[in-house]
Design an enzyme around this catalytic site. Structure first.
Site, PDB file in Angstrom:
ATOM      1  N   GLY A   1     -15.798   2.551   3.952  1.00  0.00           N
ATOM      2  CA  GLY A   1     -14.485   3.179   3.836  1.00  0.00           C
ATOM      3  C   GLY A   1     -13.726   2.826   2.570  1.00  0.00           C
ATOM      4  O   GLY A   1     -12.524   3.080   2.468  1.00  0.00           O
ATOM      5  N   GLN A   2     -14.434   2.253   1.591  1.00  0.00           N
ATOM      6  CA  GLN A   2     -13.760   1.861   0.351  1.00  0.00           C
ATOM      7  C   GLN A   2     -13.518   3.085  -0.529  1.00  0.00           C
ATOM      8  O   GLN A   2     -14.426   3.895  -0.736  1.00  0.00           O
ATOM      9  CB  GLN A   2     -14.615   0.831  -0.411  1.00  0.00           C
TER      10      GLN A   2
ATOM     11  N   HIS B   1     -10.379  -5.517  -2.886  1.00  0.00           N
ATOM     12  CA  HIS B   1      -9.010  -5.736  -2.377  1.00  0.00           C
ATOM     13  C   HIS B   1      -9.063  -6.107  -0.910  1.00  0.00           C
ATOM     14  O   HIS B   1      -9.901  -5.631  -0.150  1.00  0.00           O
ATOM     15  CB  HIS B   1      -8.134  -4.500  -2.578  1.00  0.00           C
TER      16      HIS B   1
ATOM     17  N   HIS C   1      -6.899  -5.859   2.515  1.00  0.00           N
ATOM     18  CA  HIS C   1      -5.763  -5.244   3.187  1.00  0.00           C
ATOM     19  C   HIS C   1      -5.172  -6.308   4.113  1.00  0.00           C
ATOM     20  O   HIS C   1      -5.862  -6.788   5.026  1.00  0.00           O
ATOM     21  CB  HIS C   1      -6.202  -4.066   4.057  1.00  0.00           C
TER      22      HIS C   1
ATOM     23  N   ASP D   1       0.856  -1.189   0.000  1.00  0.00           N
ATOM     24  CA  ASP D   1       0.000   0.000   0.000  1.00  0.00           C
ATOM     25  C   ASP D   1       0.897   1.247   0.000  1.00  0.00           C
ATOM     26  O   ASP D   1       1.893   1.294   0.729  1.00  0.00           O
ATOM     27  CB  ASP D   1      -0.897  -0.022   1.254  1.00  0.00           C
TER      28      ASP D   1
ATOM     29  N   ASN E   1     -12.799  -3.302   2.955  1.00  0.00           N
ATOM     30  CA  ASN E   1     -13.713  -2.174   3.066  1.00  0.00           C
ATOM     31  C   ASN E   1     -14.686  -2.243   1.894  1.00  0.00           C
ATOM     32  O   ASN E   1     -14.267  -2.443   0.752  1.00  0.00           O
ATOM     33  CB  ASN E   1     -12.933  -0.856   3.020  1.00  0.00           C
TER      34      ASN E   1
HETATM   35  P1  AMP Z   1      -9.753   1.266   0.441  1.00  0.00           P
HETATM   36  O1  AMP Z   1      -9.890   2.600   1.122  1.00  0.00           O
HETATM   37  O2  AMP Z   1     -10.167   0.095   1.254  1.00  0.00           O
HETATM   38  O3  AMP Z   1     -10.441   1.287  -0.918  1.00  0.00           O
HETATM   39  O4  AMP Z   1      -8.208   1.062   0.193  1.00  0.00           O
HETATM   40  C1  AMP Z   1      -7.523   1.622  -0.886  1.00  0.00           C
HETATM   41  C2  AMP Z   1      -6.067   1.575  -0.529  1.00  0.00           C
HETATM   42  O5  AMP Z   1      -5.323   1.723  -1.723  1.00  0.00           O
HETATM   43  C3  AMP Z   1      -5.595   2.699   0.407  1.00  0.00           C
HETATM   44  O6  AMP Z   1      -5.025   2.106   1.576  1.00  0.00           O
HETATM   45  C4  AMP Z   1      -4.570   3.450  -0.416  1.00  0.00           C
HETATM   46  O7  AMP Z   1      -3.486   3.906   0.359  1.00  0.00           O
HETATM   47  C5  AMP Z   1      -4.163   2.412  -1.432  1.00  0.00           C
HETATM   48  N1  AMP Z   1      -3.676   2.907  -2.715  1.00  0.00           N
HETATM   49  C6  AMP Z   1      -4.244   3.836  -3.499  1.00  0.00           C
HETATM   50  N2  AMP Z   1      -3.553   3.986  -4.630  1.00  0.00           N
HETATM   51  C7  AMP Z   1      -2.521   3.108  -4.569  1.00  0.00           C
HETATM   52  C8  AMP Z   1      -1.438   2.779  -5.430  1.00  0.00           C
HETATM   53  N3  AMP Z   1      -1.281   3.379  -6.617  1.00  0.00           N
HETATM   54  N4  AMP Z   1      -0.562   1.827  -5.040  1.00  0.00           N
HETATM   55  C9  AMP Z   1      -0.710   1.211  -3.835  1.00  0.00           C
HETATM   56  N5  AMP Z   1      -1.715   1.478  -2.978  1.00  0.00           N
HETATM   57  C10 AMP Z   1      -2.602   2.417  -3.344  1.00  0.00           C
END
Ligand code: AMP
Length: 114
Positions: free
Chosen positions: A93-94, A100, A102, A31, A87
């Site tokens: 919180g998505q 994906h 985490h 991340d 999420n």
């Molecule tokens: P969510 O809020 O559950 O949709 O998680 C999205 C996650 O993607 C967040 O923790 C971001 O920090 C991460 N994220 C967004 N863009 C990128 C990227 N280009 N490479 C790696 N992680 C990313």
């Protein structure tokens, strides 16, 4: 919306990521804004926008993601425990519309999460 999905661009190698694992069905990468010493995102190559969009057709894929998550946790040194989070949609919180997991660890996790 799906064409703008940043994780799809990572799958298609259009933008870089710190990839830790990939196979024909999924990828895992660090991340960019880690919330724990280890914070990896595990995604299917297939675009499934949210957890709520998972169907019976995704049964094998979802099982595979969990098996990979277990292996990743071992590989990343999380034998003492980890958190696996999905999420789902705005209230969950998505922020990225591509399913994906985490995978987080390396510190004690609080409960309840925010
Ligand atoms: P969510 O809020 O559950 O949709 O998680 C999205 C996650 O993607 C967040 O923790 C971001 O920090 C991460 N994220 C967004 N863009 C990128 C990227 N280009 N490479 C790696 N992680 C990313």
């Amino acid at each position: 919306m799906l064409a703008d999905n940043i994780f799809l661009k990572i799958v298609q190698k259009q933008i870089p990521a710190r990839i830790v694992y990939e196979d024909e069905h999924c990828m895992a990468f660090h991340d960019v804004n880690p919330q724990a010493p280890i914070h990896v995102l595990l995604i299917p190559r297939k675009v499934i926008p949210t957890h709520a969009d998972v169907t019976e057709a995704d049964r094998d894929l979802m099982g595979h993601l969990h098996v990979v998550a277990v292996r990743l946790a071992e590989t990343l040194g999380l034998g003492d425990g980890y958190r696996l989070v999905v999420n789902c949609k705005d209230r969950g919180g998505q922020t990225v519309p591509h399913l994906h997991f985490h995978l987080m660890g390396g510190r004690d996790m609080g409960w309840p999460p925010g």
